[in-house]
Design a protein around this motif. Structure first.
Motif, PDB file in Angstrom:
ATOM      1  N   ASP A  68     -12.252   3.633   0.573  1.00 42.30           N
ATOM      2  CA  ASP A  68     -11.726   4.269   2.103  1.00 42.30           C
ATOM      3  C   ASP A  68     -12.522   5.241   2.665  1.00 42.30           C
ATOM      4  O   ASP A  68     -12.581   6.526   2.163  1.00 42.30           O
ATOM      5  CB  ASP A  68     -10.319   4.800   1.560  1.00 42.30           C
TER       6      ASP A  68
ATOM      7  N   ASN B  13     -12.782   3.677  -4.878  1.00 48.44           N
ATOM      8  CA  ASN B  13     -11.962   3.413  -3.700  1.00 48.44           C
ATOM      9  C   ASN B  13     -13.032   3.700  -2.507  1.00 48.44           C
ATOM     10  O   ASN B  13     -13.649   4.543  -2.290  1.00 48.44           O
ATOM     11  CB  ASN B  13     -11.118   4.647  -3.485  1.00 48.44           C
TER      12      ASN B  13
ATOM     13  N   HIS C 234     -11.364   9.024  -8.286  1.00 48.15           N
ATOM     14  CA  HIS C 234     -10.670   9.536  -7.332  1.00 48.15           C
ATOM     15  C   HIS C 234     -11.491  10.353  -6.341  1.00 48.15           C
ATOM     16  O   HIS C 234     -12.634  10.584  -6.317  1.00 48.15           O
ATOM     17  CB  HIS C 234      -9.501  10.072  -7.781  1.00 48.15           C
ATOM     18  N   ASP C 235     -10.978  10.807  -5.261  1.00 47.46           N
ATOM     19  CA  ASP C 235     -11.575  11.745  -4.330  1.00 47.46           C
ATOM     20  C   ASP C 235     -11.961  12.902  -5.120  1.00 47.46           C
ATOM     21  O   ASP C 235     -11.321  13.788  -5.462  1.00 47.46           O
ATOM     22  CB  ASP C 235     -10.667  11.943  -3.204  1.00 47.46           C
TER      23      ASP C 235
ATOM     24  N   LYS D 215      -9.196  -1.553  -2.976  1.00 45.71           N
ATOM     25  CA  LYS D 215      -9.139  -2.558  -1.851  1.00 45.71           C
ATOM     26  C   LYS D 215     -10.195  -2.157  -1.040  1.00 45.71           C
ATOM     27  O   LYS D 215     -10.547  -1.015  -0.681  1.00 45.71           O
ATOM     28  CB  LYS D 215      -7.786  -2.287  -1.197  1.00 45.71           C
TER      29      LYS D 215
ATOM     30  N   ASP E 110      -1.860  -0.244   5.887  1.00 46.30           N
ATOM     31  CA  ASP E 110      -1.829   0.626   7.050  1.00 46.30           C
ATOM     32  C   ASP E 110      -3.456   0.803   7.675  1.00 46.30           C
ATOM     33  O   ASP E 110      -3.739   1.030   8.460  1.00 46.30           O
ATOM     34  CB  ASP E 110      -1.528   2.206   7.063  1.00 46.30           C
TER      35      ASP E 110
ATOM     36  N   ASN F 236      -5.186   2.870  -3.219  1.00 49.01           N
ATOM     37  CA  ASN F 236      -6.540   3.054  -3.428  1.00 49.01           C
ATOM     38  C   ASN F 236      -6.696   4.749  -4.107  1.00 49.01           C
ATOM     39  O   ASN F 236      -7.851   5.172  -3.919  1.00 49.01           O
ATOM     40  CB  ASN F 236      -7.620   2.963  -2.214  1.00 49.01           C
ATOM     41  N   GLY F 237      -5.270   4.956  -3.919  1.00 44.86           N
ATOM     42  CA  GLY F 237      -5.007   6.559  -4.560  1.00 44.86           C
ATOM     43  C   GLY F 237      -5.514   6.786  -5.992  1.00 44.86           C
ATOM     44  O   GLY F 237      -5.843   5.736  -6.698  1.00 44.86           O
TER      45      GLY F 237
ATOM     46  N   ASP G  33       0.622  -1.145  -0.104  1.00 43.40           N
ATOM     47  CA  ASP G  33       0.029   0.084  -0.034  1.00 43.40           C
ATOM     48  C   ASP G  33       0.877   1.313  -0.005  1.00 43.40           C
ATOM     49  O   ASP G  33       2.103   1.139   0.372  1.00 43.40           O
ATOM     50  CB  ASP G  33      -0.840   0.045   1.272  1.00 43.40           C
TER      51      ASP G  33
ATOM     52  N   TRP H 129      -7.948   8.083   5.193  1.00 46.79           N
ATOM     53  CA  TRP H 129      -6.608   7.518   4.819  1.00 46.79           C
ATOM     54  C   TRP H 129      -5.636   8.534   5.192  1.00 46.79           C
ATOM     55  O   TRP H 129      -6.184   9.524   5.978  1.00 46.79           O
ATOM     56  CB  TRP H 129      -6.518   7.570   3.027  1.00 46.79           C
TER      57      TRP H 129
HETATM   58  O1  G3P Z   1      -6.968   8.624  -1.955  1.00 44.46           O
HETATM   59  C1  G3P Z   1      -6.123   8.055  -1.078  1.00 44.46           C
HETATM   60  C2  G3P Z   1      -6.335   6.758  -0.119  1.00 44.46           C
HETATM   61  O2  G3P Z   1      -7.770   6.632  -0.035  1.00 44.46           O
HETATM   62  C3  G3P Z   1      -5.750   5.611  -0.579  1.00 44.46           C
HETATM   63  O3  G3P Z   1      -4.794   5.261   0.032  1.00 44.46           O
HETATM   64  O4  G3P Z   1      -3.471   3.869   1.501  1.00 44.46           O
HETATM   65  O5  G3P Z   1      -4.562   2.760  -0.654  1.00 44.46           O
HETATM   66  O6  G3P Z   1      -2.460   4.315  -0.727  1.00 44.46           O
HETATM   67  P1  G3P Z   1      -3.683   4.003   0.155  1.00 44.46           P
END
Ligand code: G3P
Ligand code: MG
Length: 347
Positions: free
Chosen positions: A214, A212, A172-173, A254, A293, A61-62, A22, A217
């Motif tokens: 999440d 994504n 994306h976000d 993820k 993480d 997930n970025g 990640d 994050w």
């Molecule tokens: O948009 C960023 C976040 O949600 C992703 O983070 O931890 O999967 O690299 P990560």
């Protein structure tokens, strides 16, 4: 609590060892590289007791930019070669089926508008629009956002009253949640034509895809930040308040299975590139360690995929909050400790 048992000895198992990292909260905090990240990757690049390269991929997930551009940026930041063949992000998986929407108008959300449009077009989508294009077409669509001069300059002129949007992809976000939620609701309730109060007879429902899940994050700030999953909850909360039920959607990223299957395919290719299935004369069965993480995404997904999972304490997860919601194979201080533990366990 943590299973430290050594895996079964297998003559080829060292050949099939691979890692999935990640990014946010493990290797980076926003633009800042964690010092242990470079040491961890150096071990996998050959600086280990096996004196061999151990294949790895980055699995985030970025998103919001092209895989090529993000890989180049990661190579500069981490000091090791990252390319689209060992890097995947939240929306990379859309490449495999964008062709189905090639000739249909779609709305894309998240990231910087003209950059994201280019990414979507590089996937094969031809008629790609953003919520800022909608605002430029009719400013009354949302009275509480004024387009900046660069947003107006980058807008694609189109008449949305005659352009039925067939699908909404949240790559994306999103940056402007209120405008984005309003336009998504307009498109969904009208089945594509934003300014119609009623859908056209027999118009198909609009497809909605999030990339994504999440909720949070880890970026530069000391506390986790809201992610695309929080945007999805905001949209679904408003939609349910308006219509009585949330809107059906597809979720990638993820911990979803398609994303982990995509990651395993990428890592298997890297293992074969480095060690070659032919050299062992047998199909390589990868032994994959996921280092993450976020228990909800990294650990949950790895466990469900049958990978070994290592939860680090440098991101979203904080041991002071109690046990993680998904039990990892191992819990490590950081990514370097995680890599050392995994390699020691395998030898
Ligand atoms: O948009 C960023 C976040 O949600 C992703 O983070 O931890 O999967 O690299 P990560
Ligand atoms: Mg993370």
């Amino acid at each position: 609590f943590l299973s430290h048992a050594r895996p079964q000895a297998n003559p080829n198992h060292l050949l099939s060892l691979g890692f999935a990292f990640d990014i946010d909260g493990v290797l980076l905090h926003g633009a800042n590289v964690l010092p242990e990240a470079k040491r961890a990757l150096s071990i996998l690049e050959g600086n280990n007791s096996l004196n061999r390269k151990i294949p790895y991929i980055l699995m985030t997930n970025g998103g919001g930019v092209s895989e090529e551009d993000r890989s180049k940026q990661l190579t500069e930041r981490l000091g090791f070669e990252i390319t689209p063949s060992n890097f995947m992000q939240a929306h990379t998986i859309l490449k495999s089926f964008a062709h189905k929407y090639a000739n249909k108008p779609v709305l894309v959300l998240g990231g910087k508008r003209d950059v994201l449009r280019k990414v979507a077009k590089s996937y094969g989508l031809k008629h790609v629009y953003t919520t800022l294009d909608v605002k430029a077409w009719n400013p009354d669509v949302w009275p509480f956002h004024d387009l900046t001069p660069e947003e107006r300059a980058a807008a694609t002129p189109v008449d949305f009253s005659t352009t039925p949007i067939s699908a909404i992809f949240v790559f994306h976000d999103p940056r402007n949640w209120a405008l984005d939620v309003q336009v998504m609701i307009d498109i969904i309730l009208s089945r594509g034509i934003i300014d119609r109060r009623r859908p056209v007879e027999n118009a198909p429902p609009v497809e909605l895809v999030f990339c994504n899940p999440d909720l949070q994050w880890r970026s530069e700030f000391s506390r986790p930040r809201l992610g695309q999953g929080a945007f999805r909850e905001a949209f679904q909360g408003v939609f349910k308040a308006l219509t009585g039920a949330p809107y059906p959607h597809v979720q990638y990223g993820k911990p979803t299975t398609p994303t982990y299957e995509f990651g395993e395919k990428m890592l298997r290719a890297r293992i074969e590139e480095l060690h070659g299935a032919l050299s062992t004369g047998c199909e390589i069965q990868p032994r994959i360690y996921m280092v993450g993480d976020n228990p909800e995404s990294d650990i949950a997904g790895a466990n469900a995929a049958g990978w070994s999972s290592i939860l680090v304490r440098t991101g979203v997860y904080d041991p002071a909050d109690g046990l993680p919601t998904h039990k990892p194979t191992y819990e490590a201080e950081n990514v370097e400790a995680a890599v050392k533990w995994a390699i020691d366990r395998e030898i």
